[in-house]
Scaffold this motif. Sequence first.
Motif, PDB file in Angstrom:
ATOM      1  N   ILE A  72       0.649  -0.964   0.254  1.00 20.14           N
ATOM      2  CA  ILE A  72       0.106  -0.342  -0.107  1.00 20.14           C
ATOM      3  C   ILE A  72       1.237   1.298  -0.436  1.00 20.14           C
ATOM      4  O   ILE A  72       1.109   2.054  -0.502  1.00 20.14           O
ATOM      5  CB  ILE A  72      -0.858  -0.304   1.179  1.00 20.14           C
ATOM      6  CG1 ILE A  72      -1.776  -0.950   1.008  1.00 20.14           C
ATOM      7  CG2 ILE A  72      -1.939   1.356   2.008  1.00 20.14           C
ATOM      8  CD1 ILE A  72      -2.644  -1.373   1.935  1.00 20.14           C
ATOM      9  N   LEU A  73       1.863   1.074   0.828  1.00 17.54           N
ATOM     10  CA  LEU A  73       2.795   2.596   0.779  1.00 17.54           C
ATOM     11  C   LEU A  73       3.452   2.502  -0.470  1.00 17.54           C
ATOM     12  O   LEU A  73       4.449   3.858  -0.658  1.00 17.54           O
ATOM     13  CB  LEU A  73       3.366   2.642   1.328  1.00 17.54           C
ATOM     14  CG  LEU A  73       3.476   2.984   3.503  1.00 17.54           C
ATOM     15  CD1 LEU A  73       3.907   2.524   4.544  1.00 17.54           C
ATOM     16  CD2 LEU A  73       2.119   4.047   3.522  1.00 17.54           C
ATOM     17  N   HIS A  74       3.778   1.746  -1.129  1.00 20.05           N
ATOM     18  CA  HIS A  74       4.191   1.878  -2.608  1.00 20.05           C
ATOM     19  C   HIS A  74       3.422   2.447  -3.510  1.00 20.05           C
ATOM     20  O   HIS A  74       4.012   2.994  -4.526  1.00 20.05           O
ATOM     21  CB  HIS A  74       4.561   0.100  -2.959  1.00 20.05           C
ATOM     22  CG  HIS A  74       5.571   0.060  -4.601  1.00 20.05           C
ATOM     23  ND1 HIS A  74       4.984   0.211  -5.351  1.00 20.05           N
ATOM     24  CD2 HIS A  74       6.836   0.968  -4.334  1.00 20.05           C
ATOM     25  CE1 HIS A  74       6.130   0.433  -6.310  1.00 20.05           C
ATOM     26  NE2 HIS A  74       7.203   0.099  -6.007  1.00 20.05           N
ATOM     27  N   LEU A  75       2.439   2.484  -3.530  1.00 21.33           N
ATOM     28  CA  LEU A  75       1.048   3.206  -4.329  1.00 21.33           C
ATOM     29  C   LEU A  75       1.617   4.936  -4.367  1.00 21.33           C
ATOM     30  O   LEU A  75       2.212   5.761  -2.939  1.00 21.33           O
ATOM     31  CB  LEU A  75      -0.607   3.348  -3.907  1.00 21.33           C
ATOM     32  CG  LEU A  75      -0.747   1.915  -4.092  1.00 21.33           C
ATOM     33  CD1 LEU A  75      -2.092   1.960  -3.772  1.00 21.33           C
ATOM     34  CD2 LEU A  75      -0.469   1.130  -5.770  1.00 21.33           C
ATOM     35  N   PRO A  76       1.745   5.742  -5.266  1.00 21.21           N
ATOM     36  CA  PRO A  76       1.958   6.874  -5.119  1.00 21.21           C
ATOM     37  C   PRO A  76       1.149   8.117  -4.396  1.00 21.21           C
ATOM     38  O   PRO A  76       0.007   8.235  -4.566  1.00 21.21           O
ATOM     39  CB  PRO A  76       2.320   7.011  -7.155  1.00 21.21           C
ATOM     40  CG  PRO A  76       1.361   6.675  -7.450  1.00 21.21           C
ATOM     41  CD  PRO A  76       1.053   4.793  -6.546  1.00 21.21           C
ATOM     42  N   TRP A  77       0.937   7.744  -3.276  1.00 20.57           N
ATOM     43  CA  TRP A  77      -0.611   8.518  -2.674  1.00 20.57           C
ATOM     44  C   TRP A  77       0.527  10.088  -2.019  1.00 20.57           C
ATOM     45  O   TRP A  77       1.472  10.457  -2.885  1.00 20.57           O
ATOM     46  CB  TRP A  77      -0.691   8.042  -1.392  1.00 20.57           C
ATOM     47  CG  TRP A  77      -1.150   6.762  -0.924  1.00 20.57           C
ATOM     48  CD1 TRP A  77      -0.062   5.357  -0.976  1.00 20.57           C
ATOM     49  CD2 TRP A  77      -2.084   6.133  -1.391  1.00 20.57           C
ATOM     50  NE1 TRP A  77      -0.952   4.882  -0.767  1.00 20.57           N
ATOM     51  CE2 TRP A  77      -2.414   4.854  -0.952  1.00 20.57           C
ATOM     52  CE3 TRP A  77      -3.108   7.365  -1.606  1.00 20.57           C
ATOM     53  CZ2 TRP A  77      -3.778   4.510  -1.117  1.00 20.57           C
ATOM     54  CZ3 TRP A  77      -4.844   5.998  -1.327  1.00 20.57           C
ATOM     55  CH2 TRP A  77      -4.424   4.187  -1.818  1.00 20.57           C
ATOM     56  N   ARG A  78      -0.361  10.529  -2.073  1.00 21.14           N
ATOM     57  CA  ARG A  78       0.098  12.418  -1.068  1.00 21.14           C
ATOM     58  C   ARG A  78       0.881  12.457  -0.055  1.00 21.14           C
ATOM     59  O   ARG A  78       0.885  11.300   0.623  1.00 21.14           O
ATOM     60  CB  ARG A  78      -1.048  13.310  -1.521  1.00 21.14           C
ATOM     61  CG  ARG A  78      -1.794  14.283  -2.518  1.00 21.14           C
ATOM     62  CD  ARG A  78      -2.563  14.731  -2.608  1.00 21.14           C
ATOM     63  NE  ARG A  78      -4.141  13.942  -1.621  1.00 21.14           N
ATOM     64  CZ  ARG A  78      -4.855  14.769  -1.060  1.00 21.14           C
ATOM     65  NH1 ARG A  78      -5.402  16.342  -1.889  1.00 21.14           N
ATOM     66  NH2 ARG A  78      -5.507  14.302  -0.572  1.00 21.14           N
ATOM     67  N   GLU A  79       2.098  13.129  -0.105  1.00 20.15           N
ATOM     68  CA  GLU A  79       2.653  13.200   0.830  1.00 20.15           C
ATOM     69  C   GLU A  79       2.048  12.800   2.850  1.00 20.15           C
ATOM     70  O   GLU A  79       2.101  11.820   3.257  1.00 20.15           O
ATOM     71  CB  GLU A  79       3.268  13.844   1.480  1.00 20.15           C
ATOM     72  CG  GLU A  79       4.135  14.118   2.141  1.00 20.15           C
ATOM     73  CD  GLU A  79       5.581  15.130   2.418  1.00 20.15           C
ATOM     74  OE1 GLU A  79       6.852  15.835   3.160  1.00 20.15           O
ATOM     75  OE2 GLU A  79       5.652  15.724   1.343  1.00 20.15           O
ATOM     76  N   SER A  80       0.752  13.799   2.530  1.00 21.91           N
ATOM     77  CA  SER A  80      -0.257  13.868   4.341  1.00 21.91           C
ATOM     78  C   SER A  80      -0.694  12.278   3.904  1.00 21.91           C
ATOM     79  O   SER A  80      -0.673  11.704   5.174  1.00 21.91           O
ATOM     80  CB  SER A  80      -1.250  15.221   3.741  1.00 21.91           C
ATOM     81  OG  SER A  80      -1.703  15.315   2.772  1.00 21.91           O
ATOM     82  N   THR A  81      -1.698  11.369   3.153  1.00 19.01           N
ATOM     83  CA  THR A  81      -2.103  10.793   3.152  1.00 19.01           C
ATOM     84  C   THR A  81      -0.492   9.347   3.723  1.00 19.01           C
ATOM     85  O   THR A  81      -1.503   8.299   3.915  1.00 19.01           O
ATOM     86  CB  THR A  81      -2.879  10.189   1.466  1.00 19.01           C
ATOM     87  OG1 THR A  81      -3.888  11.479   1.893  1.00 19.01           O
ATOM     88  CG2 THR A  81      -3.774   9.252   1.463  1.00 19.01           C
ATOM     89  N   HIS A  82       0.441   9.426   3.140  1.00 16.33           N
ATOM     90  CA  HIS A  82       1.441   8.663   3.240  1.00 16.33           C
ATOM     91  C   HIS A  82       1.361   8.209   4.343  1.00 16.33           C
ATOM     92  O   HIS A  82       1.686   6.922   5.038  1.00 16.33           O
ATOM     93  CB  HIS A  82       2.338   8.528   2.282  1.00 16.33           C
ATOM     94  CG  HIS A  82       3.551   7.658   1.705  1.00 16.33           C
ATOM     95  ND1 HIS A  82       4.475   7.674   2.991  1.00 16.33           N
ATOM     96  CD2 HIS A  82       3.819   7.002   1.156  1.00 16.33           C
ATOM     97  CE1 HIS A  82       5.019   6.301   2.672  1.00 16.33           C
ATOM     98  NE2 HIS A  82       4.924   6.282   1.974  1.00 16.33           N
ATOM     99  N   PHE A  83       2.002   9.710   4.850  1.00 13.39           N
ATOM    100  CA  PHE A  83       2.307   9.887   6.388  1.00 13.39           C
ATOM    101  C   PHE A  83       0.910   8.949   7.222  1.00 13.39           C
ATOM    102  O   PHE A  83       1.144   8.799   7.862  1.00 13.39           O
ATOM    103  CB  PHE A  83       2.107  11.325   6.888  1.00 13.39           C
ATOM    104  CG  PHE A  83       2.374  11.773   7.613  1.00 13.39           C
ATOM    105  CD1 PHE A  83       3.378  11.418   8.593  1.00 13.39           C
ATOM    106  CD2 PHE A  83       1.495  11.795   9.229  1.00 13.39           C
ATOM    107  CE1 PHE A  83       4.003  11.028  10.263  1.00 13.39           C
ATOM    108  CE2 PHE A  83       2.080  11.753  10.444  1.00 13.39           C
ATOM    109  CZ  PHE A  83       2.694  12.088  10.823  1.00 13.39           C
ATOM    110  N   GLU A  84      -0.520   9.527   6.440  1.00 11.39           N
ATOM    111  CA  GLU A  84      -1.216   9.299   7.890  1.00 11.39           C
ATOM    112  C   GLU A  84      -1.642   7.417   7.720  1.00 11.39           C
ATOM    113  O   GLU A  84      -1.868   6.568   8.779  1.00 11.39           O
ATOM    114  CB  GLU A  84      -2.824   9.665   7.461  1.00 11.39           C
ATOM    115  CG  GLU A  84      -2.785  11.061   7.805  1.00 11.39           C
ATOM    116  CD  GLU A  84      -2.541  11.871   9.553  1.00 11.39           C
ATOM    117  OE1 GLU A  84      -2.962  10.871  10.130  1.00 11.39           O
ATOM    118  OE2 GLU A  84      -2.578  12.484   9.207  1.00 11.39           O
TER     119      GLU A  84
END
Length: 447
Positions: A72-84
């Motif tokens: 899941i963290l390998h997906l290109p989330w936005r930085e804030s979403t990745h952090f949450e």
Amino acid sequence: MTTGDITTRDILLALAIALPVFVFAGIFYFVFRRVAQRMAARTKTVLDNMLLESLEWPIFIGIVLSGLYFSILHLPWRESTHFEIGRAFHTTFIILAAYGGIALLDSLYRWFKLEVTSKTQTALDDWIIGALRIVTPILIILIAILAALGLFDVDTSAVKDWLVVHGTRIGLILVLSIAALFILGSTGSKAIKTFVARGAPQQPDEEIQKRANTLSSVLITAGQVFILVIAAFIILSDLGINIAPIMAGAGVLGIAIGFGAQSLVKDIIAGIFIVMENQYRVGDVVKVAEISGLVEQINLRRTVLRDLDGIVHVVPNGEIRVASNFTKEWSRVNLNISVSYGTDLDHAIAVINRVCQQMAQEPEWVPLIIKTPQVLRVDNLGDSGIELKILGDTKPIRQWDVMGEIRKRVKKAFDEEGIEIPWPHTKVFFGNPFPTQPEATKQKETG
């Protein structure tokens, strides 16, 4: 980047990361788990079974979560979403680690209570294990909460500083104390048994085990109390509490208790002599303070007996003036059997000796009989019959089993041989009536 920037290629790559991890989790649960269970079934302890049972689900879930985390963290989330998302996973891992730690320690405690405390014969073990099963989860949960709060930017610096300064040392003291209690409980009984066996090489295994159990119940309890007191004093000193007044107060209190509880001191001194002189042990049948029963527990203060009615008697050691041990090293068959006065005594004695010899040669009774019972003498000429004394030696505490079987077999043999076993009876004789007085004598008396 936004969630709309996630392409099919990214999703397929995430699945390519997650699927091997899921496959490994399935292999662990269905293959490695069964292999581990089969290997654990071959061992003599249940510890490995308990560890496998407590850790199989945390490990399985941890592997699955790891696959989800990396995919899941390998997906290109936005930085804030990745952090949450990362923080949510980290919190989950903390909770899972706390659960696994609690389950692991609980399995160790259950194993210790099942296989170790049952052999040490001390009541303090159960109290220690019960306290640890309450305190340890609380400490693990508090540490997990602090770790989770740190993820959410909650200021826990004061608590962390205290833990770094004092908590580390206190935790080390607790770990060393728990380890010492585990080592004392798991190896203390074996060491005491080895010491007793070397000191009495010619004693039977039953006697060595009884002596070892008795010493274990006293020495291991004393060692556990010593470890707990030392650990408590070190922790109090580390917390900045002056232990000198406590120790001085304990000394004054000890003197006051010594004057006010002289009977307690008397019990303890008597208990020391009972244990050191090996007067009786756990598992012996004794008579103390006019009470007979099986010794279930001994400590420096009191002896616990259970009689044939199942009644538990607690006897203070100071009340014991004479201790009669029925089962020390060996026991004796001491039995009287009566025959009627019309019986051929030589024939009756031969029948009894034959029954005892046949019984002593049977595989069921060979391990229990040390010296074959036989008729010693004509013991008494009773009111209703002649009593024959039978003596023999048996393993400790087995004399009553042997005597009961001898009575049953002798009764059957007497019935077959026509030998009478008497019972109490009374013969009543009626005298002749007084003679009639002559008439002349009557007339003379009336004239």
